[in-house]
Scaffold this motif. Structure first.
Motif, PDB file in Angstrom:
ATOM      1  N   CYS A 222     -13.693 -41.945 -18.317  1.00 14.82           N
ATOM      2  CA  CYS A 222     -12.954 -42.940 -17.531  1.00 14.82           C
ATOM      3  C   CYS A 222     -12.601 -44.065 -18.476  1.00 14.82           C
ATOM      4  O   CYS A 222     -13.396 -44.445 -19.326  1.00 14.82           O
ATOM      5  CB  CYS A 222     -13.814 -43.456 -16.387  1.00 14.82           C
ATOM      6  SG  CYS A 222     -13.174 -44.976 -15.656  1.00 14.82           S
ATOM      7  N   PHE A 223     -11.413 -44.606 -18.343  1.00 15.89           N
ATOM      8  CA  PHE A 223     -10.963 -45.628 -19.281  1.00 15.89           C
ATOM      9  C   PHE A 223     -11.431 -47.036 -18.918  1.00 15.89           C
ATOM     10  O   PHE A 223     -11.159 -47.978 -19.626  1.00 15.89           O
ATOM     11  CB  PHE A 223      -9.436 -45.605 -19.387  1.00 15.89           C
ATOM     12  CG  PHE A 223      -8.897 -44.362 -20.021  1.00 15.89           C
ATOM     13  CD1 PHE A 223      -9.676 -43.630 -20.903  1.00 15.89           C
ATOM     14  CD2 PHE A 223      -7.618 -43.912 -19.758  1.00 15.89           C
ATOM     15  CE1 PHE A 223      -9.193 -42.473 -21.501  1.00 15.89           C
ATOM     16  CE2 PHE A 223      -7.130 -42.761 -20.347  1.00 15.89           C
ATOM     17  CZ  PHE A 223      -7.912 -42.041 -21.210  1.00 15.89           C
ATOM     18  N   HIS A 224     -12.072 -47.170 -17.806  1.00 16.17           N
ATOM     19  CA  HIS A 224     -12.551 -48.477 -17.352  1.00 16.17           C
ATOM     20  C   HIS A 224     -11.458 -49.535 -17.509  1.00 16.17           C
ATOM     21  O   HIS A 224     -11.647 -50.580 -18.123  1.00 16.17           O
ATOM     22  CB  HIS A 224     -13.833 -48.855 -18.082  1.00 16.17           C
ATOM     23  CG  HIS A 224     -14.950 -47.924 -17.740  1.00 16.17           C
ATOM     24  ND1 HIS A 224     -15.834 -48.168 -16.729  1.00 16.17           N
ATOM     25  CD2 HIS A 224     -15.280 -46.718 -18.230  1.00 16.17           C
ATOM     26  CE1 HIS A 224     -16.674 -47.144 -16.624  1.00 16.17           C
ATOM     27  NE2 HIS A 224     -16.358 -46.252 -17.515  1.00 16.17           N
ATOM     28  N   CYS A 225     -10.321 -49.190 -16.955  1.00 17.26           N
ATOM     29  CA  CYS A 225      -9.118 -50.003 -17.101  1.00 17.26           C
ATOM     30  C   CYS A 225      -9.359 -51.466 -16.731  1.00 17.26           C
ATOM     31  O   CYS A 225     -10.126 -51.766 -15.814  1.00 17.26           O
ATOM     32  CB  CYS A 225      -8.018 -49.448 -16.212  1.00 17.26           C
ATOM     33  SG  CYS A 225      -7.749 -47.687 -16.409  1.00 17.26           S
TER      34      CYS A 225
ATOM     35  N   PRO B 285      -7.298 -51.852 -13.158  1.00 13.55           N
ATOM     36  CA  PRO B 285      -7.568 -50.507 -12.638  1.00 13.55           C
ATOM     37  C   PRO B 285      -6.888 -50.221 -11.310  1.00 13.55           C
ATOM     38  O   PRO B 285      -7.148 -50.893 -10.312  1.00 13.55           O
ATOM     39  CB  PRO B 285      -9.097 -50.505 -12.464  1.00 13.55           C
ATOM     40  CG  PRO B 285      -9.482 -51.933 -12.363  1.00 13.55           C
ATOM     41  CD  PRO B 285      -8.424 -52.760 -12.997  1.00 13.55           C
ATOM     42  N   PRO B 286      -5.985 -49.252 -11.306  1.00 13.21           N
ATOM     43  CA  PRO B 286      -5.343 -48.897 -10.037  1.00 13.21           C
ATOM     44  C   PRO B 286      -6.335 -48.349  -9.013  1.00 13.21           C
ATOM     45  O   PRO B 286      -6.098 -48.443  -7.812  1.00 13.21           O
ATOM     46  CB  PRO B 286      -4.323 -47.825 -10.428  1.00 13.21           C
ATOM     47  CG  PRO B 286      -4.615 -47.436 -11.814  1.00 13.21           C
ATOM     48  CD  PRO B 286      -5.494 -48.447 -12.425  1.00 13.21           C
ATOM     49  N   CYS B 287      -7.437 -47.808  -9.499  1.00 17.54           N
ATOM     50  CA  CYS B 287      -8.392 -47.198  -8.567  1.00 17.54           C
ATOM     51  C   CYS B 287      -9.105 -48.248  -7.728  1.00 17.54           C
ATOM     52  O   CYS B 287      -9.280 -48.074  -6.530  1.00 17.54           O
ATOM     53  CB  CYS B 287      -9.399 -46.366  -9.345  1.00 17.54           C
ATOM     54  SG  CYS B 287     -10.238 -47.296 -10.626  1.00 17.54           S
TER      55      CYS B 287
ATOM     56  N   VAL C 226     -15.950 -50.250 -14.732  1.00 15.43           N
ATOM     57  CA  VAL C 226     -15.494 -49.939 -13.376  1.00 15.43           C
ATOM     58  C   VAL C 226     -16.550 -49.043 -12.758  1.00 15.43           C
ATOM     59  O   VAL C 226     -16.809 -47.950 -13.253  1.00 15.43           O
ATOM     60  CB  VAL C 226     -14.127 -49.235 -13.397  1.00 15.43           C
ATOM     61  CG1 VAL C 226     -13.778 -48.708 -12.020  1.00 15.43           C
ATOM     62  CG2 VAL C 226     -13.059 -50.194 -13.877  1.00 15.43           C
TER      63      VAL C 226
ATOM     64  N   CYS D  31      -5.919 -43.008  -9.496  1.00 18.54           N
ATOM     65  CA  CYS D  31      -6.211 -42.953 -10.933  1.00 18.54           C
ATOM     66  C   CYS D  31      -5.218 -42.027 -11.617  1.00 18.54           C
ATOM     67  O   CYS D  31      -5.143 -40.849 -11.296  1.00 18.54           O
ATOM     68  CB  CYS D  31      -7.628 -42.445 -11.183  1.00 18.54           C
ATOM     69  SG  CYS D  31      -7.909 -42.085 -12.932  1.00 18.54           S
ATOM     70  N   PRO D  32      -4.426 -42.550 -12.560  1.00 19.50           N
ATOM     71  CA  PRO D  32      -3.423 -41.694 -13.185  1.00 19.50           C
ATOM     72  C   PRO D  32      -4.023 -40.730 -14.198  1.00 19.50           C
ATOM     73  O   PRO D  32      -3.321 -39.869 -14.713  1.00 19.50           O
ATOM     74  CB  PRO D  32      -2.479 -42.684 -13.870  1.00 19.50           C
ATOM     75  CG  PRO D  32      -3.104 -44.023 -13.776  1.00 19.50           C
ATOM     76  CD  PRO D  32      -4.394 -43.928 -13.048  1.00 19.50           C
ATOM     77  N   TYR D  33      -5.303 -40.890 -14.513  1.00 20.00           N
ATOM     78  CA  TYR D  33      -5.890 -40.095 -15.586  1.00 20.00           C
ATOM     79  C   TYR D  33      -6.851 -39.030 -15.069  1.00 20.00           C
ATOM     80  O   TYR D  33      -7.603 -38.452 -15.850  1.00 20.00           O
ATOM     81  CB  TYR D  33      -6.623 -41.023 -16.555  1.00 20.00           C
ATOM     82  CG  TYR D  33      -5.801 -42.202 -16.994  1.00 20.00           C
ATOM     83  CD1 TYR D  33      -4.677 -42.019 -17.791  1.00 20.00           C
ATOM     84  CD2 TYR D  33      -6.127 -43.496 -16.609  1.00 20.00           C
ATOM     85  CE1 TYR D  33      -3.901 -43.095 -18.188  1.00 20.00           C
ATOM     86  CE2 TYR D  33      -5.364 -44.576 -17.000  1.00 20.00           C
ATOM     87  CZ  TYR D  33      -4.252 -44.371 -17.785  1.00 20.00           C
ATOM     88  OH  TYR D  33      -3.493 -45.434 -18.170  1.00 20.00           O
TER      89      TYR D  33
ATOM     90  N   ALA E  65      -9.636 -39.205 -13.705  1.00 21.07           N
ATOM     91  CA  ALA E  65     -10.986 -39.443 -14.200  1.00 21.07           C
ATOM     92  C   ALA E  65     -12.037 -39.226 -13.122  1.00 21.07           C
ATOM     93  O   ALA E  65     -13.200 -39.046 -13.428  1.00 21.07           O
ATOM     94  CB  ALA E  65     -11.104 -40.871 -14.729  1.00 21.07           C
ATOM     95  N   ARG E  66     -11.601 -39.239 -11.883  1.00 18.68           N
ATOM     96  CA  ARG E  66     -12.582 -39.246 -10.804  1.00 18.68           C
ATOM     97  C   ARG E  66     -12.800 -37.862 -10.211  1.00 18.68           C
ATOM     98  O   ARG E  66     -11.865 -37.076 -10.096  1.00 18.68           O
ATOM     99  CB  ARG E  66     -12.120 -40.203  -9.704  1.00 18.68           C
ATOM    100  CG  ARG E  66     -12.204 -41.630 -10.173  1.00 18.68           C
ATOM    101  CD  ARG E  66     -11.581 -42.603  -9.228  1.00 18.68           C
ATOM    102  NE  ARG E  66     -11.936 -43.938  -9.669  1.00 18.68           N
ATOM    103  CZ  ARG E  66     -12.829 -44.711  -9.062  1.00 18.68           C
ATOM    104  NH1 ARG E  66     -13.423 -44.298  -7.966  1.00 18.68           N
ATOM    105  NH2 ARG E  66     -13.131 -45.885  -9.545  1.00 18.68           N
TER     106      ARG E  66
ATOM    107  N   LYS F 169     -17.659 -40.753 -11.318  1.00 19.50           N
ATOM    108  CA  LYS F 169     -16.906 -40.623 -12.567  1.00 19.50           C
ATOM    109  C   LYS F 169     -17.769 -41.169 -13.682  1.00 19.50           C
ATOM    110  O   LYS F 169     -18.875 -41.655 -13.432  1.00 19.50           O
ATOM    111  CB  LYS F 169     -15.604 -41.408 -12.471  1.00 19.50           C
ATOM    112  CG  LYS F 169     -15.864 -42.893 -12.323  1.00 19.50           C
ATOM    113  CD  LYS F 169     -14.627 -43.703 -12.545  1.00 19.50           C
ATOM    114  CE  LYS F 169     -14.954 -45.180 -12.503  1.00 19.50           C
ATOM    115  NZ  LYS F 169     -15.790 -45.628 -13.621  1.00 19.50           N
TER     116      LYS F 169
HETATM  117  S1  SF4 Z   1     -10.966 -44.212 -12.686  1.00 21.65           S
HETATM  118 FE1  SF4 Z   1      -8.997 -44.011 -13.679  1.00 21.65          FE
HETATM  119  S2  SF4 Z   1      -7.861 -45.824 -13.077  1.00 21.65           S
HETATM  120 FE2  SF4 Z   1     -10.003 -46.214 -12.616  1.00 21.65          FE
HETATM  121  S3  SF4 Z   1     -10.764 -47.271 -14.400  1.00 21.65           S
HETATM  122 FE3  SF4 Z   1     -11.177 -45.089 -14.727  1.00 21.65          FE
HETATM  123  S4  SF4 Z   1      -9.400 -44.322 -15.836  1.00 21.65           S
HETATM  124 FE4  SF4 Z   1      -8.828 -46.328 -15.014  1.00 21.65          FE
END
Ligand code: SF4
Ligand code: SF4
Lengths: 462, 328
Positions: free
Chosen positions: B138-141, B144-146, B163, B180-182, B184-185, B239
């Motif tokens: 997870c990118f821990h944006c 974060p859109p999530c 996150v 989440c666009p990636y 990750a979840r 995630k």
């Molecule tokens: S779950 Fe996805 S959107 Fe949320 S922080 Fe991780 S990579 Fe980013």
């Protein structure tokens, strides 16, 4: 003429009063069947609750499936109430009266099941109250919950208000009904006596709510569109989603309206009141809406298909020429192009026998399209799906999902039928008023003269 | 069965503690517990212990447990570790696609084998460009859109950049997964498996109905994890969590220490320092500058906290894309 009208008005009152509490045609069978299917769905849901959502076909990539598609479908159907009761009211359409209450009932039932669908989809439905205790207003889900609740309340009011004079009529004129129903009519008629002041107030209240309900209806479906449009996913992340949903919904609602009308016309023997005029006019409306929806589809798929941006390309390839080509082209051709052609013929439009299958076609197309809006996108995330666990790279709804979804539909129909057990299907006082003012033809009533009391024509000609 | 497993886990934990006990006695992070286990035979090794109220007493070392952390309250774990901004750097040039990071992560989080919080993917940006291994946690944006879409604040951004997910709160709507666009979840579709991995890495013994689910553990117990994010729970999302409990102890996440090629760095942006498995600590800004660090799909504006170093001068063979089941 005046005198004749007066006689017809009395006939309307007599006939419509006599339909109240009438048995639905083959009532035992239909209600029994619908109840059994619904209960089976409830059982399936209990099973799903116990075992978790693993019993569905949804997995990590396709994390939303049939339930969310049906949520969108039901929210969509619910828009018909606002269309018929508000828009047709503003345009002063005279044939709308017999349709009003049916439209509101469809709306009520649809929005009710639209509220149920996301709960079915939740991993922890018992935590639903967190939406109140820990709700975050930034989340579109909360907007959706608020919009659905508002619209439901509004529709309930809109269903009830015009019912009041009818209830008073029933209170005063209906005899031989159970004590409970006498009490119910009296209670719900809230002392309506039909004084000019009461009429004025009622008309004003209905005027206000018909204005208020319209933005409610549009927002409720726009917000459901935003649930997916506000994510960063190919195919979802587009600003056309709001109008695309709303007009798709009006189209599906119109088709549903035709089907429910045919159902009730037959089941509650309302051939006088739901006539060719109504089907013809709704057919015209459906024609306009399908044509416009086709236009929106061309925009939604045509523009990205021309650009063929990398991620869009993979998604569109899959949709148009890949795994989803059959449903996709069915929606475009079977659900839109063919109905448009068929509905262009007045002969088909105004024949109830023909328009019902056409409306059913549009309806099936609309349901499949909702499925196509939700599912194929989820199979095309930005990061490619690699080495998925078995069953993770596709979505096939399981029998549990089918059972629960079917129960959603049967419940929806059952609710409408049962709603019209104690209440008149056609709004009596408004129809009377309009007949008095405009005559039967304008309102679309048919064959009034050659039938006497209590219509019971099983073999009535379409 | 239940009691036995519990016990073996406890013993395992205690062993780890004793080894550090000598060092810890000098410090203050020690507390006396476990009097309930008195029946057990002591090892005979006596240690001096300084109690919290300043008294010194002697105890048998086997009756001691090291208090590795003060239990973290739910409110604290929502805020995060003060003063930190965690950041990860993944050097794609060093990654050989062995998947040891995933194995280490699964072991740490007791996840079944194919449940991947950190994925190793084969990527090829265009037909003629060279394929490379792409490690994706997870990118821990930072945007974060999530968390934006979560209706109940079950997934949230902590002050230290992590996150996290509160699985006591999550209603399982899966909106965050859609957002989440990636990808990750992941979701616990059914009752999750709690897998006990044996000491040998990657060797799994699956005990799906095992005792030591964390929900059974008293949160005030020292053994309980400080942040309760990583318990898999039916009907909740989960995630990569950046191993916040390790960070509390000043340790590196498991994927970092699992990577034998030193491809993953982890650290604190506020200190401008990241560290890899070998313990090489480098300046984050210098590293990103020297090796042209970038973030994945920057154009989405999610501001990931994970940076990539491009796969130039790869030290290991490239992936064979023919084997990849990539659908692209
Ligand atoms: S779950 Fe996805 S959107 Fe949320 S922080 Fe991780 S990579 Fe980013
Ligand atoms: S699935 Fe849980 S964490 Fe994700 S948005 Fe829904 S409630 Fe929040």
């Amino acid at each position: 003429m005046e005198h004749n009208n007066q006689k017809l008005v009395e006939q309307v009152e007599r006939e419509l009063l006599s339909t109240i509490g009438q048995k639905y045609k083959n009532e035992r069978f239909w209600i029994g069947l619908l109840t059994v299917i619904s209960l089976f769905g409830v059982g399936a849901w209990i099973y799903q609750l116990k075992r978790g959502l693993g019993v569905t076909g949804m997995r990590d990539y396709v994390s939303w499936g049939l339930y969310i598609a049906l949520l969108f479908f039901f929210v969509g159907i619910s828009l018909i109430g606002a269309l018929v009761s508000s828009v047709l009211r503003f345009t002063g359409t005279k044939w709308r009266y017999p349709l009003l209450r049916i439209a509101e009932a469809v709306t009520l039932s649809a929005i009710l099941f639209a509220g149920v669908m996301p709960v079915l989809d939740m991993g922890h439905p018992e935590r639903l109250y967190y939406l109140v205790t820990n709700g975050r207003i930034q989340s579109p889900i909360l907007w959706d919950v608020l919009a659905i609740a508002t619209y439901f309340t509004g529709s309930l009011i809109y269903f009830y208000l015009p019912l009041v004079p009818d209830l008073a009529l029933m209170r005063d004129k209906l005899t031989g009904i159970s004590k409970f129903r006498v009490w119910l009519n009296k209670f719900m008629a809230i002392n309506w006596t039909g004084t000019p002041l009461q009429h004025k107030l009622l008309k004003r209240a209905m005027g206000i709510i018909s204005v208020v309900i319209l933005p409610c209806a549009i927002s409720v479906h726009t917000i459901s569109a935003w649930l997916i449009a506000m994510t960063m996913r190919t195919g979802w992340n587009t600003s056309i989603m709001g109008p695309y949903f709303v007009f798709g919904a009006l189209m599906a609602g119109c088709a549903m309206m035709i089907l429910v009308m045919a159902l009730l016309r037959n089941g509650y023997r309302l051939q006088h009141y739901l006539g060719h005029t109504h089907f013809d006019k709704l057919g015209m409306l459906l024609l306009a809406l399908t044509a416009f929806y086709l236009y929106l589809n061309i925009n939604k798929y045509g523009v990205p298909a021309y650009n063929m941006e990398k991620d869009e390309k993979e998604f569109l390839d899959d949709l148009m020429f890949g795994r989803y080509k059959i449903p996709f082209w069915f929606v475009q051709i079977g659900g839109l192009v063919i109905p448009i052609i068929l509905l262009s013929f007045k002969k088909i439009r105004s024949s109830i026998r023909y328009i019902v299958p056409v409306a059913a076609l549009v309806m099936v197309g609309a349901i499949v399209n909702r499925y196509l809006i939700v599912v194929p996108n989820m199979l095309h995330p930005f990061v490619p799906i690699q080495h998925p666990l078995p069953g993770y790279d596709s979505y096939n709804p399981t029998w549990i999902e089918w059972a629960i979804s079917t129960a959603g539909f049967t419940g929806f129909i059952l609710f409408i039928i049962l709603l019209f057990k104690p209440f008149p299907v056609i709004t009596i006082w408004e129809t009377m008023e309009s007949v008095e003012k405009n005559g039967v033809d304008e309102v679309g009533l048919e064959y009034m003269s050659n039938q006497k009391y209590a219509p019971r024509y099983e073999n009535y000609e379409n | 069965m239940k009691a036995e497993d519990n016990n073996s886990r406890r013993n395992f934990l205690r062993m780890g503690m004793i080894t550090t006990a000598t060092a810890a006695v000098a410090g203050i992070g020690l507390s006396k517990v476990l009097s309930k286990d008195k029946a057990e035979k002591g090892s005979g090794e006596e240690v001096k212990v300084l109690s919290a109220d300043g008294k010194v007493f002697v105890a048998d070392s086997s009756h001691l447990k090291l208090k590795t952390h003060t239990p973290v309250t739910n409110a604290e774990s929502r805020i995060g570790i003060p003063g930190k901004k965690f950041v990860m750097v993944i050097d794609l040039a060093k990654c050989e696609g062995c998947g040891k990071c995933t194995i280490a992560c699964n072991k740490m989080h007791h996840l079944p084998k194919q449940r991947e919080w950190i994925k190793v993917l084969e990527m090829q940006d265009s037909h003629d460009s060279a394929p490379y291994w792409f490690v994706k946690p997870c990118f821990h944006c930072d945007n974060p859109p999530c968390t934006k879409v979560c209706p109940v604040d079950a997934t949230f951004k902590r002050e230290d950049g992590i996150v996290a997910i509160d699985n006591e709160r999550c209603i399982g709507c899966r909106f965050c997964m859609a957002a989440c666009p990636y990808s990750a979840r992941v979701f616990n579709w059914s009752e999750p498996m709690w897998v006990e991995y044996s000491a040998k890495q990657g060797d799994t013994t699956s005990k799906s109905t095992c005792c030591s689910k964390i929900e059974d553990v008293d949160p005030t117990d020292n053994d309980a994890p400080p942040e309760r994010f990583f318990e898999s729970k039916k009907g909740c999302v989960e995630k990569c969590d950046f191993c916040p409990h390790m960070a509390r102890e000043g340790k590196l996440p498991c994927c970092v220490t699992g990577c034998g090629k030193d491809a993953i760095y982890f650290g604190d942006q506020n200190e401008d320092a990241v560290t890899n498995k070998s313990g090489q600590t480098v300046s984050l800004s210098q590293l990103l500058e020297d090796k042209a660090g970038y973030r994945f799909m920057e154009e989405l504006g999610t501001k990931p906290r994970v940076y990539y170093l491009p796969p130039v001068n790869r030290q290991f063979p490239k992936p064979d894309m023919k084997n990849s089941e990539s659908k692209s």
